[in-house]
Design a protein around this motif. Sequence first.
Motif, PDB file in Angstrom:
ATOM      1  N   GLY A 185       0.931  -1.441  -0.300  1.00  0.00           N
ATOM      2  CA  GLY A 185      -0.043   0.156   0.115  1.00  0.00           C
ATOM      3  C   GLY A 185       0.930   0.841   0.280  1.00  0.00           C
ATOM      4  N   GLU A 186       1.659   1.299   0.824  1.00  0.00           N
ATOM      5  CA  GLU A 186       2.549   2.318   0.715  1.00  0.00           C
ATOM      6  C   GLU A 186       3.604   2.974  -0.111  1.00  0.00           C
ATOM      7  OE1 GLU A 186       2.173   0.464   3.107  1.00  0.00           O
ATOM      8  OE2 GLU A 186       1.338   1.512   5.018  1.00  0.00           O
ATOM      9  N   GLU A 187       4.220   2.406  -1.027  1.00  0.00           N
ATOM     10  CA  GLU A 187       4.826   1.632  -1.878  1.00  0.00           C
ATOM     11  C   GLU A 187       3.535   2.146  -3.601  1.00  0.00           C
ATOM     12  OE1 GLU A 187       8.606  -0.296  -0.807  1.00  0.00           O
ATOM     13  OE2 GLU A 187       7.037  -1.520  -2.539  1.00  0.00           O
ATOM     14  N   SER A 188       2.099   2.663  -3.275  1.00  0.00           N
ATOM     15  CA  SER A 188       1.971   2.549  -4.733  1.00  0.00           C
ATOM     16  C   SER A 188       2.104   3.393  -5.339  1.00  0.00           C
ATOM     17  CB  SER A 188      -0.135   2.199  -3.890  1.00  0.00           C
ATOM     18  OG  SER A 188       0.120   1.146  -3.798  1.00  0.00           O
ATOM     19  N   SER A 189       1.390   4.126  -6.643  1.00  0.00           N
ATOM     20  CA  SER A 189       1.768   5.527  -7.213  1.00  0.00           C
ATOM     21  C   SER A 189       0.186   6.196  -6.560  1.00  0.00           C
ATOM     22  CB  SER A 189       1.280   4.659  -8.385  1.00  0.00           C
ATOM     23  OG  SER A 189       0.119   4.485  -9.215  1.00  0.00           O
ATOM     24  N   ILE A 190       0.539   7.399  -6.712  1.00  0.00           N
ATOM     25  CA  ILE A 190      -0.385   8.353  -6.484  1.00  0.00           C
ATOM     26  C   ILE A 190      -2.407   7.704  -7.695  1.00  0.00           C
ATOM     27  CG2 ILE A 190      -1.418  10.576  -6.939  1.00  0.00           C
ATOM     28  CD1 ILE A 190       1.381  11.744  -6.751  1.00  0.00           C
ATOM     29  N   ILE A 191      -2.068   7.909  -8.279  1.00  0.00           N
ATOM     30  CA  ILE A 191      -3.376   6.805  -9.358  1.00  0.00           C
ATOM     31  C   ILE A 191      -3.757   5.609  -8.768  1.00  0.00           C
ATOM     32  CG2 ILE A 191      -3.748   6.213 -11.540  1.00  0.00           C
ATOM     33  CD1 ILE A 191      -1.791   7.355 -12.734  1.00  0.00           C
TER      34      ILE A 191
END
Length: 414
Positions: A130-136
């Motif tokens: 989750g913490e590494e997900s892109s803004i999109i």
Amino acid sequence: MENLIDREHEIQNLSDLVNSQSSTNKIIVLSGISGIGKSGIIEKFKMSKLISNDVITVKMNKSSVETIENLQYFNNIYKELEDFSIKNSSLVPTPTEYGIRNFGNLLRYVFYLLRSVLGLGDAEPLAEIGEESSIIRKKDYIIYLLNHSNIILNIDNIQNIDTQSFELLQFIIKNTKNKTFIFEYTLGEKEKTHFYNFYKELIDTGMTVKNFVVEKMDFSIAKSLAPKNNSFNFDVIEKLYDASQGNLMEIILANEQSKLNNSNINISINTLSIYEKYIIYIVYLHECRIDKNLLYLLCYQVINNHSLIEYFKSKNLEELIANLLNKNILKIDNNTFLSIHDSIKYELDKVKYDPILFCAYASIKRYYFEKLSKTNDFSILEQLLFLCMKFSDEELFSLLPRLKEFLNVTVKSS
């Protein structure tokens, strides 16, 4: 605390707004001065049986986002919803589960896999942490979760939201249906024109927007918040309360030394021991909210003060924190995060030359510099920028190359 008394009228009005029929999303702006009881109303609202929704509160204590556009509000919204999904995994998917289920993500994964097989690039992971997900991906997940749950999203200190987060929030609002959003806006921290401009931008979303003004609580009711001590001069406390325009912290922090022309908040801070002050300053410098384990670490790793070092080695830190909680100087959430009220923060903003403050600064700065040497986490860099700018520290210049590197990467990726 204030959420346990009165406010039945306000809770009913707020519930009526939430339960009213509307063809669009509803945005409720809960406005009022610091300490008047906005958060208390929300807590009581959450506990009432007048609504069937889950109210997710996004705590935002940072008062200065001028260092850089950092998406702090957006990331905190995502984190709170992620935590909710993990605790309610039988009802809603977690970000990882959503990534796997999302057909668009699956098609994109196949596309990148083919590119990798053909030697045109690396394969993209099917689901990211989750913490590494892109803004999109974060934005898509927030929209999905809101559209498939009964959540009311409540964001405090909305007056400080960074521009990028606000733009993303507007997009989220426009792409969800039949949702209620509550924004706690603290009046007085910004110019009046800021509130009017903020309110106008909300109206421009085309949603139903209501400004719910939290009024000053009658002293005859509010005085029950004072510590149980018959020696208080309630005439003085009432005058201080009136002078503050209804800041309940003037009552909650009432004491035997209460006197006219001197805030009870200020008196409570000044009567703390140096050990208690160190703890409060650490929480304050950590943007008014800190994980209890990190606070412990920073107390056991004090530098530049022999008295504090010896004290924390030999004393029970739990008792010291419990004492600050009993004094209502500290608050605790979920037995994990310690925080201070914004009204206390505003008083601490006036402190300039307390050596204990500089000792707390030295300890927390060293901790983050050590972390920065081992990671490229931008949140750590931003924390150091915030601290060094606050204290006009020349070590700020040593951070500029890292900041330049981050900005270059951001520009290239965009």
